[in-house]
Motif scaffolding. Sequence first.
Motif, PDB file in Angstrom:
ATOM      1  N   LEU A   1       0.837  -1.210   0.000  1.00 51.00           N
ATOM      2  CA  LEU A   1       0.000   0.000   0.000  1.00 51.00           C
ATOM      3  C   LEU A   1       0.862   1.247   0.000  1.00 51.00           C
ATOM      4  O   LEU A   1       0.426   2.310  -0.452  1.00 51.00           O
ATOM      5  CB  LEU A   1      -0.934  -0.004   1.211  1.00 51.00           C
ATOM      6  N   ASP A   2       2.084   1.122   0.501  1.00 49.50           N
ATOM      7  CA  ASP A   2       2.979   2.285   0.456  1.00 49.50           C
ATOM      8  C   ASP A   2       3.041   2.825  -0.975  1.00 49.50           C
ATOM      9  O   ASP A   2       2.955   4.030  -1.203  1.00 49.50           O
ATOM     10  CB  ASP A   2       4.394   1.896   0.906  1.00 49.50           C
TER      11      ASP A   2
ATOM     12  N   ALA B   1      -5.988  -1.663   5.854  1.00 51.14           N
ATOM     13  CA  ALA B   1      -4.838  -2.581   5.903  1.00 51.14           C
ATOM     14  C   ALA B   1      -5.035  -3.714   6.913  1.00 51.14           C
ATOM     15  O   ALA B   1      -4.508  -4.811   6.740  1.00 51.14           O
ATOM     16  CB  ALA B   1      -3.566  -1.798   6.227  1.00 51.14           C
TER      17      ALA B   1
HETATM   18  C1  PLP Z   1      -2.644   1.681   7.877  1.00 51.13           C
HETATM   19  C2  PLP Z   1      -1.567   1.199   6.993  1.00 51.13           C
HETATM   20  N1  PLP Z   1      -1.662   1.417   5.683  1.00 51.13           N
HETATM   21  C3  PLP Z   1      -0.714   0.990   4.848  1.00 51.13           C
HETATM   22  C4  PLP Z   1       0.408   0.336   5.309  1.00 51.13           C
HETATM   23  C5  PLP Z   1       1.440  -0.067   4.335  1.00 51.13           C
HETATM   24  O1  PLP Z   1       1.271  -1.402   4.051  1.00 51.13           O
HETATM   25  P1  PLP Z   1       2.053  -2.162   2.914  1.00 51.13           P
HETATM   26  O2  PLP Z   1       2.962  -3.125   3.616  1.00 51.13           O
HETATM   27  O3  PLP Z   1       0.999  -2.818   2.101  1.00 51.13           O
HETATM   28  O4  PLP Z   1       2.846  -1.144   2.140  1.00 51.13           O
HETATM   29  C6  PLP Z   1       0.550   0.089   6.665  1.00 51.13           C
HETATM   30  C7  PLP Z   1       1.744  -0.590   7.175  1.00 51.13           C
HETATM   31  O5  PLP Z   1       2.066  -0.587   8.323  1.00 51.13           O
HETATM   32  C8  PLP Z   1      -0.461   0.538   7.536  1.00 51.13           C
HETATM   33  O6  PLP Z   1      -0.370   0.356   8.849  1.00 51.13           O
END
Ligand code: PLP
Length: 351
Positions: free
Chosen positions: A89-90, A190
Amino acid sequence: MKKQIEQLSAYEPGLSPRALKETYGIEGELYKLASNENLYGPSPKVKEAIQSHLEELNFYPETGSPMIKEAISKHLNVEPSRILFGAGLDEVILMISRAMLTAGDKIVTSEMTFGQYYHNAVVEAATVVQVPLKDGYFDLNGILNEIDDETKLVWLCNPNNPTGTYFTHEELKGFLEQVPSHIPVIVDEAYVEFVTAQDFPDTLALQQQFSNAFLLRTFSKAYGLAGMRIGYVVAAQEAIEQWNIIRPPFNVGRLSEYAALAALEDQDYLTFIRERNAEEREKFFAIDKRDAFFDSQTNFVFVNTSKPHELYEALLNVGCITREFPNGVRITIGFPEQNDKMIEVLKDFEL
Ligand SMILES: Cc1ncc(COP(=O)(O)O)c(C=O)c1O
């Protein structure tokens, strides 16, 4: 360099287990409970899937992650044209911000939420309005009051990181009813697979009524694939088409796609993770300092304390690396053995 980047700093990961052992002279095993990872790891089927594709490492992945897109489309019952994948998601948050924000635009979100909404908005020279939490919860009315003609995006995190708190289906619906329909409301879910509350939003259902409600999900948390970097957004087709223009062509790795496919197929394993996590979460909430915790629907708990560093160190002393905040400590729920040790520390600690 863009001028506005000067006000940001690179992501600070915290000390590694090795560095912590040296600094604090700790012997024995240290458990990393600082990043809300799933300690149990992914379904065993994931390893098999990865192994059976090791001969393909020299080939680029198929652009746009079509196999997992198809699988998610069936799983959620949404058209593939409404789904876009990122390297976690980053990257999805980065792509959305990059595609949608220009200097002077405004985003509205909460204080004490996932930092990447802020970070990526600042990179695009947008203004960020962060509405304070209300008793540890997202203040949806406060957020509504900040939405105006300059607002380009609204970021919600449900359940929220780092508090673990959530807003309900009715609350989200009431909120969406009041947001002008041209302003995207992005709900980051997430941690959704850990949720056990019955009144948690069915955001996919709300999307049928509110085409500006967008949804983020990831394989990093309950599916145990943080190391593979794969997450996605479900949104209106027009938005997906625009974001897809700026998506790096091979952004999600080949093995990540196979890993996610195998993880998605093993829903029994996901149920096991959810149930095990919920049982352990309750153990934290059963201690008599319950008031110090924010309510959590996730795989972490947030303890409010005026002495976060002391608490962090006390938890480190029993082998657990947690995450310190100015007003508390966030503890990723671990195996029963670590949880029990941390609970003993919390019982004795003067918060
Ligand atoms: C609320 C939230 N969104 C997005 C992410 C990012 O997740 P990803 O590992 O899919 O990049 C995190 C990671 O800690 C998160 O806590």
